[in-house]
Motif scaffolding. Structure first.
Motif, PDB file in Angstrom:
ATOM      1  N   SER A 178      -7.283  -8.901  -5.156  1.00 40.55           N
ATOM      2  CA  SER A 178      -8.609  -8.509  -4.647  1.00 40.55           C
ATOM      3  C   SER A 178      -8.639  -8.471  -3.127  1.00 40.55           C
ATOM      4  O   SER A 178      -9.139  -7.510  -2.517  1.00 40.55           O
ATOM      5  N   LEU A 179      -8.098  -9.498  -2.480  1.00 39.32           N
ATOM      6  CA  LEU A 179      -8.103  -9.553  -1.013  1.00 39.32           C
ATOM      7  C   LEU A 179      -7.330  -8.384  -0.413  1.00 39.32           C
ATOM      8  O   LEU A 179      -7.797  -7.737   0.532  1.00 39.32           O
ATOM      9  N   ILE A 180      -6.148  -8.100  -0.968  1.00 34.58           N
ATOM     10  CA  ILE A 180      -5.325  -7.012  -0.426  1.00 34.58           C
ATOM     11  C   ILE A 180      -5.993  -5.663  -0.682  1.00 34.58           C
ATOM     12  O   ILE A 180      -6.079  -4.815   0.215  1.00 34.58           O
ATOM     13  N   ALA A 181      -6.501  -5.467  -1.906  1.00 36.15           N
ATOM     14  CA  ALA A 181      -7.150  -4.198  -2.260  1.00 36.15           C
ATOM     15  C   ALA A 181      -8.378  -3.938  -1.389  1.00 36.15           C
ATOM     16  O   ALA A 181      -8.541  -2.848  -0.822  1.00 36.15           O
ATOM     17  N   PHE A 201      -6.418   3.864  -1.096  1.00 35.11           N
ATOM     18  CA  PHE A 201      -5.858   2.672  -0.454  1.00 35.11           C
ATOM     19  C   PHE A 201      -6.276   1.390  -1.180  1.00 35.11           C
ATOM     20  O   PHE A 201      -5.541   0.403  -1.166  1.00 35.11           O
ATOM     21  N   TYR A 202      -7.440   1.430  -1.825  1.00 32.71           N
ATOM     22  CA  TYR A 202      -7.841   0.292  -2.664  1.00 32.71           C
ATOM     23  C   TYR A 202      -6.841   0.119  -3.812  1.00 32.71           C
ATOM     24  O   TYR A 202      -6.384  -0.997  -4.092  1.00 32.71           O
ATOM     25  N   LEU A 203      -6.489   1.230  -4.454  1.00 33.73           N
ATOM     26  CA  LEU A 203      -5.528   1.189  -5.567  1.00 33.73           C
ATOM     27  C   LEU A 203      -4.159   0.739  -5.087  1.00 33.73           C
ATOM     28  O   LEU A 203      -3.480  -0.043  -5.762  1.00 33.73           O
ATOM     29  N   TYR A 204      -3.759   1.236  -3.912  1.00 36.79           N
ATOM     30  CA  TYR A 204      -2.476   0.802  -3.348  1.00 36.79           C
ATOM     31  C   TYR A 204      -2.474  -0.714  -3.184  1.00 36.79           C
ATOM     32  O   TYR A 204      -1.556  -1.410  -3.625  1.00 36.79           O
ATOM     33  N   GLY A 205      -3.509  -1.242  -2.556  1.00 32.24           N
ATOM     34  CA  GLY A 205      -3.604  -2.678  -2.314  1.00 32.24           C
ATOM     35  C   GLY A 205      -3.670  -3.491  -3.587  1.00 32.24           C
ATOM     36  O   GLY A 205      -3.060  -4.566  -3.694  1.00 32.24           O
ATOM     37  N   LYS A 206      -4.398  -2.973  -4.564  1.00 32.96           N
ATOM     38  CA  LYS A 206      -4.536  -3.681  -5.842  1.00 32.96           C
ATOM     39  C   LYS A 206      -3.179  -3.851  -6.518  1.00 32.96           C
ATOM     40  O   LYS A 206      -2.823  -4.961  -6.954  1.00 32.96           O
ATOM     41  N   HIS A 207      -2.423  -2.775  -6.603  1.00 30.77           N
ATOM     42  CA  HIS A 207      -1.144  -2.832  -7.325  1.00 30.77           C
ATOM     43  C   HIS A 207      -0.061  -3.564  -6.526  1.00 30.77           C
ATOM     44  O   HIS A 207       0.775  -4.251  -7.119  1.00 30.77           O
TER      45      HIS A 207
END
Length: 324
Positions: A178-181, A201-207
């Motif tokens: 969550s924090l990274i996404a 970029f949210y999806l990138y961070g999530k995965h």
């Protein structure tokens, strides 16, 4: 890539150096004990993966190639939030070391550690409010509630051999991804109103975040205290059933007996680790981490060339290479 070699990001080297200086300035407290606790946290170092990702993204999406003051501050805020969560995690898990040094509650006390963590969360909130962007405030504030949600989910499933991979992924999202996404998305929000860019970029961070957590959980079983900076087998000892153990249970149902007994001594923990290593549990967990890395990279390939996202690829490969 050598698993012990953290990649150098020359494009943001100056910003990372300044970030380390700023972090210590940002957590100055009036009370000397609180300041000492905060200073020890940031003096312990760390790879700064989260702010690194933010700074890389900020430079990638900038038309001028420059990172704004707000994006630099967001990178600092993200690291403070992450550090605050580690302080509270260490109390809950009763960890004695972190990044190779004694944990705050070990050096001082549980009470001081709780206050230090609260202080860091408060400081991050203050700096977050000063970004003067209500949408960024909303998305980053949610991360702090996600931490609590993740801890509760983890506690509920403690020593529960019926936990599913889906439960594990959900908990891992709240505690790590969550924090990274949200930070990745917030970085783009400070630059653009393009919803598609923000969601990508949210999806990138999530995965990336999910892969990072899975790899961490594998290392807790196959790593050494020297590499981890904390005792190996901590998750098992605390009843946190992670991907390698969940997959191992499919092959070795006798693990249920040890789990029900809550690994009441070190021999039991060693036995569980040995059993896991003799199953496909670790390999299946590695494959799961790879899947999330691949999804993260694919998300970037839909918009950018390989050359343009070189640094994001390096981060992705580093996360995966830690287990080789």
């Amino acid at each position: 890539m050598n698993k012990h070699l953290y990649p150098k990001f020359e494009s943001i080297n100056i910003e990372l150096e300044q970030l380390n200086i700023n972090l210590k300035r940002m957590v100055i407290a009036e009370h000397p004990i609180l300041y000492a606790a905060a200073e020890q946290l940031f003096s312990a170092g760390g790879k700064r993966i989260r702010p690194t990702i933010i700074l890389i993204i900020a430079k990638l999406i900038s038309r001028t190639g420059k990172i704004s003051a707000e994006q630099k501050r967001l990178a600092e805020i993200t690291e403070i939030i992450h550090t605050a969560s580690l302080v509270h995690d260490d109390i809950i898990d009763n960890c004695e070391t972190r990044r190779g040094t004694e944990t705050i509650h070990n050096v001082f006390s549980n009470k001081i550690a709780v206050l230090a963590g609260d202080f860091l969360f408060a400081q991050s909130s203050w700096y977050l409010a000063n970004l003067n962007n209500s949408n960024v405030v909303k998305i980053i504030s949610k991360v702090i509630t996600d931490f609590a949600e993740g801890e509760v989910k983890q506690s509920i499933k403690s020593f529960d051999y019926k936990i599913s991979i889906e439960d594990y992924i959900e908990k891992s999202f709240y505690k790590t991804a969550s924090l990274i996404a949200c930070s990745c998305k917030a970085t783009t929000m400070l630059n653009s109103n393009n919803k598609e860019t923000q969601n990508n970029f949210y999806l990138y961070g999530k995965h990336i975040g999910l892969a990072f957590q899975i790899i961490d959980d594998i290392l807790d079983i196959i790593g050494s205290t020297k590499i981890l900076g904390k005792p190996a087998g901590s998750d098992i000892k605390n009843g946190n059933l992670t991907a390698p153990l969940i997959f191992a249970l499919e092959e070795k149902p006798e693990l249920k007996i040890l789990i029900n007994n809550e690994f009441n001594n070190q021999d039991n923990i060693n036995e569980v680790i040995k059993i896991i290593k003799n199953t496909k549990g670790i390999q299946k967990a590695k494959d799961l981490a790879k899947e999330h890395i691949q999804v993260a990279i694919h998300t970037m390939y839909t918009r950018y060339s390989k050359k343009n996202i070189r640094d994001l690829l390096l981060v992705s490969y580093y996360i995966l290479d830690r287990i080789y």
